[in-house]
Design an enzyme around this catalytic site. Structure first.
Site, PDB file in Angstrom:
ATOM      1  CG  ASP A  11      -1.739  -1.281   1.320  1.00 11.95           C
ATOM      2  OD1 ASP A  11      -2.359  -1.666   0.318  1.00 11.95           O
ATOM      3  OD2 ASP A  11      -1.704  -1.913   2.394  1.00 11.95           O
ATOM      4  CE  LYS A  14       3.399  -2.438  -4.599  1.00 18.72           C
ATOM      5  NZ  LYS A  14       2.775  -2.202  -3.286  1.00 18.72           N
ATOM      6  N   GLY A  38      -4.079  -4.731  -4.956  1.00 20.63           N
ATOM      7  CA  GLY A  38      -4.948  -3.653  -5.395  1.00 20.63           C
ATOM      8  C   GLY A  38      -4.175  -2.366  -5.570  1.00 20.63           C
ATOM      9  CG  HIS A  39      -1.088  -1.641  -7.803  1.00 20.29           C
ATOM     10  ND1 HIS A  39      -0.175  -2.135  -8.708  1.00 20.29           N
ATOM     11  CD2 HIS A  39      -0.652  -2.022  -6.590  1.00 20.29           C
ATOM     12  CE1 HIS A  39       0.777  -2.794  -8.055  1.00 20.29           C
ATOM     13  NE2 HIS A  39       0.496  -2.738  -6.781  1.00 20.29           N
ATOM     14  CD  GLN A 223       0.479  -9.292  -2.934  1.00 19.58           C
ATOM     15  OE1 GLN A 223       1.308  -9.865  -3.632  1.00 19.58           O
ATOM     16  NE2 GLN A 223      -0.791  -9.280  -3.278  1.00 19.58           N
TER      17      GLN A 223
END
Length: 424
Positions: A11, A14, A38-39, A223
């Site tokens: 988180d 990125k 999740g980006h 991650q």
């Protein structure tokens, strides 16, 4: 090939960084994880969360590769592609996605195994996203899983039906609630047929040929370092290797072809789920930072735990990855603080240590603190290095001196263009 990875517990922002620097590349390639990542990216003032698609998907000139090291949930990928097509009104988007023929598939029963393991008192509770990632990697290692290439087999449908029925019966016997097995089966096969619309190929050959033709490739990690299955804060980690060297394995690229390794870190720390977190902040200040920073899971919306910057863990992550350039995000969230704490060392077993692996078992270390002057300026209003507040410059200089790595980019807000290039 360049690599961009997170240096904390994930988180770090990125997706935004990759989205912004993607314009410099021809290929963006995802090398690990699954739909548990999740980006979040702001595109045309819309916040879009990518789970499986690489973050270069918004650029028409970029090929986006989902590599061999990724585990693919066909249902999740179909939903993500179709949603993005609608959002962007881009009919050609589907032609910019390449899947590794060797990538493993997440079967629909796997997420229910995840739920069972998380909720059963007989197993350790990790705090997973319950997306079936661990069961997929487990069956991959057991050599009992199906891969993307199998969807073209004449026996695929019968084989999958056999597996689903067997696992469904096992889960039912354990008391796990699930929809009807036929529903799971039908949705899965429909999504697998959708995958056939994408370019399925030997992506390692595609990437290596592109590199030999002087194309620029950026490997995108999901991650982050401290969640690596081997080097992270086990057992509260993800199920794949997240460090830079995993890009070579997950994409099939020689280490000799790696150039830049970008490491992304926040100006503070967060993590989701269970596990050691020595610099954790609690109470009203944690709530304030969480709200201000939008620290809620991109996929699960779970509130993230918040802590001060952990320099020993950051040094460890930089060492593992061989980081050449740092990216600092969310300094704007600390705006207005009179001082900014940084953990510079740990006191553990009677000694002070400035570099330590984040696996402490029952012996939780005591942080050693350094307090730097805070900054108070609306960072999203600045667009040049000369406008960076003096106190923040000192904060950045301190990190560079301690880590012996230059800070290349400074994120000044969540929007796509809120980024400043520092140095050369």
């Amino acid at each position: 090939m360049d690599i961009l990875i997170g240096l904390q517990w994930g988180d770090e922002g990125k997706g935004k960084i990759i989205d912004l620097i993607s314009r410099e590349y021809d290929i963006i390639a995802r090398f690990n994880g699954g739909a548990n990542a999740g980006h979040s990216i702001y595109h045309n003032d819309k916040r879009i969360t990518l789970k499986l698609l690489p973050s270069g998907i918004f650029y028409p000139h970029i090929k986006n590769i989902i590599g061999t090291g990724v585990v693919i949930d066909p249902v999740a990928l179909q939903a993500e592609v179709e949603q993005l097509q609608d959002c962007l009104s881009d009919a050609n988007l589907i032609h910019r996605i390449l899947l590794s023929v060797k990538a493993h598939l997440v079967l629909p029963t796997y997420k229910y195994w995840d739920m069972y393991f998380e909720e059963s008192p007989e197993y350790r509770t990790i705090g997973t996203t319950k997306n079936g990632i661990a069961p997929t990697y487990s069956n991959k290692i057991l050599r009992q899983n199906v891969r993307v290439e199998d969807i073209f087999s004449k026996d695929f449908e019968a084989y999958v039906f056999q597996i689903l029925n067997k696992q469904y019966a096992e889960l039912q016997a354990l008391g796990q609630d699930m929809p009807a097995v036929q529903e799971l089966y039908d949705n899965f096969l429909e999504a697998c047929n959708f995958l056939k619309k994408l370019q399925i190929t030997d992506t390692e050959i595609f990437i290596n040929e592109a590199l030999s033709n002087n194309k620029k490739v950026l490997a995108e990690g999901a991650q982050a370092t401290l969640l690596d299955i081997d080097q992270g804060s086990y057992p509260y980690v993800t199920s794949s290797n997240t460090i830079a060297s995993a890009a070579c394995v997950g994409l099939g690229v020689s280490p000799k072809l790696i150039d830049k390794i970008y490491g992304v870190t926040k100006a503070y720390c967060t993590r989701v789920g269970n596990g050691i977190f020595p610099t954790e902040i609690t109470g009203s200040l944690a709530d304030e930072l969480r709200e201000k920073g939008g620290e809620f899971g991109s996929n699960t919306k779970r509130p993230r735990r918040v802590g001060w910057l952990d320099l020993p863990a950051l040094k460890y992550a930089a060492m593992l990855n061989g980081v050449t350039d740092l990216v600092l995000t969310k300094a704007d969230i600390l705006n207005g603080m009179s001082e900014v704490p940084i953990c510079t060392a740990y006191e553990i077993d009677g000694e002070t240590r400035t570099l330590i692996a984040p696996t402490f078992a029952d012996n939780v270390p005591k942080p050693v603190w350094k307090f730097l002057e805070g900054w108070d300026a609306p960072l999203n209003k600045i667009n040049q290095q000369t406008q960076v507040p003096k106190a923040l410059k000192l904060f950045i200089s301190f990190l560079e001196e301690e880590l012996k790595i230059p800070v290349k980019y400074l994120s000044t807000g969540p929007q796509r263009e809120e980024l400043i290039i520092l140095g050369n």
